[in-house]
Design a protein around this motif. Structure first.
Motif, PDB file in Angstrom:
ATOM      1  N   ALA A 161       0.834  -1.209   0.000  1.00  4.28           N
ATOM      2  CA  ALA A 161       0.000   0.000   0.000  1.00  4.28           C
ATOM      3  C   ALA A 161       0.862   1.250   0.000  1.00  4.28           C
ATOM      4  N   THR A 162       2.169   1.090   0.211  1.00  7.03           N
ATOM      5  CA  THR A 162       3.065   2.253   0.273  1.00  7.03           C
ATOM      6  C   THR A 162       3.782   2.434  -1.054  1.00  7.03           C
ATOM      7  N   GLY A 163       4.154   3.666  -1.319  1.00  6.76           N
ATOM      8  CA  GLY A 163       4.944   3.925  -2.512  1.00  6.76           C
ATOM      9  C   GLY A 163       4.098   4.188  -3.739  1.00  6.76           C
ATOM     10  N   ASP A 164       4.757   4.630  -4.804  1.00  8.29           N
ATOM     11  CA  ASP A 164       4.060   4.942  -6.043  1.00  8.29           C
ATOM     12  C   ASP A 164       3.848   3.668  -6.856  1.00  8.29           C
ATOM     13  N   LYS A 165       3.214   3.836  -8.014  1.00 11.91           N
ATOM     14  CA  LYS A 165       2.882   2.674  -8.833  1.00 11.91           C
ATOM     15  C   LYS A 165       4.138   1.940  -9.301  1.00 11.91           C
ATOM     16  N   LYS A 166       5.211   2.693  -9.554  1.00 10.98           N
ATOM     17  CA  LYS A 166       6.459   2.061 -10.001  1.00 10.98           C
ATOM     18  C   LYS A 166       7.002   1.121  -8.938  1.00 10.98           C
ATOM     19  N   PHE A 167       6.981   1.575  -7.663  1.00 12.10           N
ATOM     20  CA  PHE A 167       7.463   0.719  -6.582  1.00 12.10           C
ATOM     21  C   PHE A 167       6.541  -0.476  -6.386  1.00 12.10           C
ATOM     22  N   GLN A 168       5.226  -0.257  -6.486  1.00 13.05           N
ATOM     23  CA  GLN A 168       4.293  -1.368  -6.335  1.00 13.05           C
ATOM     24  C   GLN A 168       4.515  -2.441  -7.385  1.00 13.05           C
ATOM     25  N   LYS A 169       4.813  -2.016  -8.617  1.00 19.28           N
ATOM     26  CA  LYS A 169       5.079  -2.999  -9.667  1.00 19.28           C
ATOM     27  C   LYS A 169       6.357  -3.790  -9.371  1.00 19.28           C
ATOM     28  N   ARG A 170       7.392  -3.102  -8.862  1.00 19.96           N
ATOM     29  CA  ARG A 170       8.622  -3.817  -8.474  1.00 19.96           C
ATOM     30  C   ARG A 170       8.322  -4.808  -7.354  1.00 19.96           C
ATOM     31  N   SER A 171       7.501  -4.387  -6.399  1.00 18.35           N
ATOM     32  CA  SER A 171       7.160  -5.252  -5.268  1.00 18.35           C
ATOM     33  C   SER A 171       6.415  -6.496  -5.735  1.00 18.35           C
ATOM     34  N   GLU A 172       5.446  -6.298  -6.605  1.00 15.47           N
ATOM     35  CA  GLU A 172       4.673  -7.434  -7.114  1.00 15.47           C
ATOM     36  C   GLU A 172       5.551  -8.389  -7.904  1.00 15.47           C
ATOM     37  N   ALA A 173       6.476  -7.838  -8.689  1.00 13.02           N
ATOM     38  CA  ALA A 173       7.389  -8.690  -9.460  1.00 13.02           C
ATOM     39  C   ALA A 173       8.281  -9.506  -8.528  1.00 13.02           C
ATOM     40  N   ARG A 174       8.755  -8.868  -7.431  1.00 10.74           N
ATOM     41  CA  ARG A 174       9.617  -9.586  -6.495  1.00 10.74           C
ATOM     42  C   ARG A 174       8.842 -10.704  -5.786  1.00 10.74           C
ATOM     43  N   ILE A 175       7.579 -10.474  -5.467  1.00 20.80           N
ATOM     44  CA  ILE A 175       6.777 -11.521  -4.838  1.00 20.80           C
ATOM     45  C   ILE A 175       6.626 -12.714  -5.783  1.00 20.80           C
ATOM     46  N   ARG A 176       6.436 -12.429  -7.066  1.00 23.39           N
ATOM     47  CA  ARG A 176       6.340 -13.529  -8.033  1.00 23.39           C
ATOM     48  C   ARG A 176       7.658 -14.311  -8.104  1.00 23.39           C
ATOM     49  N   GLU A 177       8.781 -13.600  -7.978  1.00 25.25           N
ATOM     50  CA  GLU A 177      10.083 -14.282  -7.951  1.00 25.25           C
ATOM     51  C   GLU A 177      10.201 -15.187  -6.731  1.00 25.25           C
ATOM     52  N   LEU A 178       9.774 -14.673  -5.560  1.00 23.05           N
ATOM     53  CA  LEU A 178       9.843 -15.475  -4.343  1.00 23.05           C
ATOM     54  C   LEU A 178       9.003 -16.739  -4.471  1.00 23.05           C
ATOM     55  N   ARG A 179       7.841 -16.621  -5.104  1.00 21.73           N
ATOM     56  CA  ARG A 179       7.004 -17.796  -5.343  1.00 21.73           C
ATOM     57  C   ARG A 179       7.735 -18.794  -6.225  1.00 21.73           C
ATOM     58  N   SER A 180       8.366 -18.312  -7.292  1.00 16.03           N
ATOM     59  CA  SER A 180       9.035 -19.211  -8.237  1.00 16.03           C
ATOM     60  C   SER A 180      10.231 -19.899  -7.594  1.00 16.03           C
ATOM     61  N   GLU A 181      10.756 -19.300  -6.524  1.00 16.74           N
ATOM     62  CA  GLU A 181      11.880 -19.901  -5.804  1.00 16.74           C
ATOM     63  C   GLU A 181      11.390 -20.852  -4.717  1.00 16.74           C
ATOM     64  N   ALA A 182      10.130 -21.296  -4.839  1.00 19.17           N
ATOM     65  CA  ALA A 182       9.521 -22.328  -3.990  1.00 19.17           C
ATOM     66  C   ALA A 182       9.187 -21.847  -2.596  1.00 19.17           C
ATOM     67  N   GLY A 183       9.116 -20.532  -2.402  1.00 19.09           N
ATOM     68  CA  GLY A 183       8.656 -20.022  -1.124  1.00 19.09           C
ATOM     69  C   GLY A 183       7.143 -19.897  -1.112  1.00 19.09           C
ATOM     70  N   THR A 184       6.616 -19.470   0.037  1.00 17.61           N
ATOM     71  CA  THR A 184       5.186 -19.195   0.176  1.00 17.61           C
ATOM     72  C   THR A 184       5.034 -17.767   0.679  1.00 17.61           C
ATOM     73  N   VAL A 185       4.147 -17.015   0.046  1.00 17.63           N
ATOM     74  CA  VAL A 185       3.940 -15.624   0.408  1.00 17.63           C
ATOM     75  C   VAL A 185       2.496 -15.416   0.853  1.00 17.63           C
ATOM     76  N   PHE A 186       2.326 -14.753   2.005  1.00 24.36           N
ATOM     77  CA  PHE A 186       1.006 -14.293   2.446  1.00 24.36           C
ATOM     78  C   PHE A 186       0.992 -12.774   2.340  1.00 24.36           C
ATOM     79  N   LEU A 187      -0.073 -12.225   1.781  1.00 17.04           N
ATOM     80  CA  LEU A 187      -0.181 -10.776   1.615  1.00 17.04           C
ATOM     81  C   LEU A 187      -1.500 -10.283   2.188  1.00 17.04           C
ATOM     82  N   VAL A 188      -1.425  -9.401   3.179  1.00 18.90           N
ATOM     83  CA  VAL A 188      -2.602  -8.698   3.679  1.00 18.90           C
ATOM     84  C   VAL A 188      -2.669  -7.345   2.994  1.00 18.90           C
TER      85      VAL A 188
END
Length: 255
Positions: free
Chosen positions: A187-214
């Protein structure tokens, strides 16, 4: 416990979390509390808040799971229980690996520079100094806090709340996690940062981790998560594919 070859990372089994709030309400509560402390008197009645009520689910490696619900529905409480920060009143939580909870208010040292906080935050997550050194510049670049000046060399007390939150998020996602729980960080940061954040979460998933997001931002949930848990008044209302659960939630709440 394996389902179709998938590996479970978090199991909640009929989980109940109860907060106990000591003391009564009414005017003069602070003065009365101070008087009781001086006289070493008990605080009076205890009010119980049943924050999570019989929640059960299984999370697997490679999943990104959104937690939705109106304010006070128990989302953050559930994350804190998974992280081992709150004891279960009844039921159990089982985790495979070390869960890491990232909240926007995660504490760093305001009197220290951003640079020192990157080092301390990395060490607190179990990274070696060499790993921190290797990832330091990417953490700073990811956060974007140096885009308008050399803020990383300034004390964090000089940062805006958004800058501090972006740096906390950047430190947390610099490491690969078994289970990463993010409370409103997108919820913090501009749209550019949010897109980077979402991309990093997808990377963490692909590395076999589990992500919970509230998040209260349904678009972030849609862009990031493949599964959603919907909580209300501490109860699990629905657990299923993202679009299916969000559609039901939006129809019910108008959000």
């Amino acid at each position: 416990m394996v389902d179709d070859g998938r590996t479970p990372t978090v199991i909640a089994d009929d989980l109940h979390i109860v907060y106990r709030v000591h003391g009564g309400g009414g005017r003069g509560t602070a003065t009365a509390a101070l008087r009781r402390m001086i006289r070493r008197q008990p605080s009076g009645r205890v009010r119980e808040v049943h924050a999570v009520r019989g929640v059960s689910f299984v999370a697997y490696h490679g999943e990104a799971i959104g937690l939705i619900g109106t304010n006070g529905s128990g989302k953050s409480t559930l994350l804190r229980a998974i992280a081992g920060l709150l004891p279960a009143e009844r039921g159990r939580v089982y985790t495979d690996g070390q869960p890491s909870l990232l909240g926007v208010n995660a504490a760093l040292m305001n009197d220290l520079t951003g640079e020192r906080n990157v080092i301390l935050g990395g060490l607190a997550m179990g990274m070696t100094r060499e790993q921190i050194k290797q990832r330091y510049q990417s953490i700073v670049d990811f956060s974007g806090i140096n885009e308008k000046g050399d803020f990383i060399s300034l004390p964090m007390r000089t940062y805006s709340s958004g800058m501090g939150a972006r740096l906390r998020f950047s430190i947390a996602v610099a490491k690969d996690h078994d289970v990463l729980m993010i409370d409103e960080a997108l919820a913090t940061g501009d749209k550019k940062f949010q897109k980077r954040s979402e991309a990093r979460i997808r990377e963490l998933r692909s590395e076999a981790g589990t992500v919970f997001l509230v998040s209260h931002n349904n678009k972030s949930i849609r862009d990031t998560c493949d599964r959603v848990l919907w909580l209300e008044k501490g109860e699990l209302i629905m657990d299923g594919p993202t679009e299916q659960v969000l559609k039901a939630y939006e129809e019910e709440t108008g959000k």
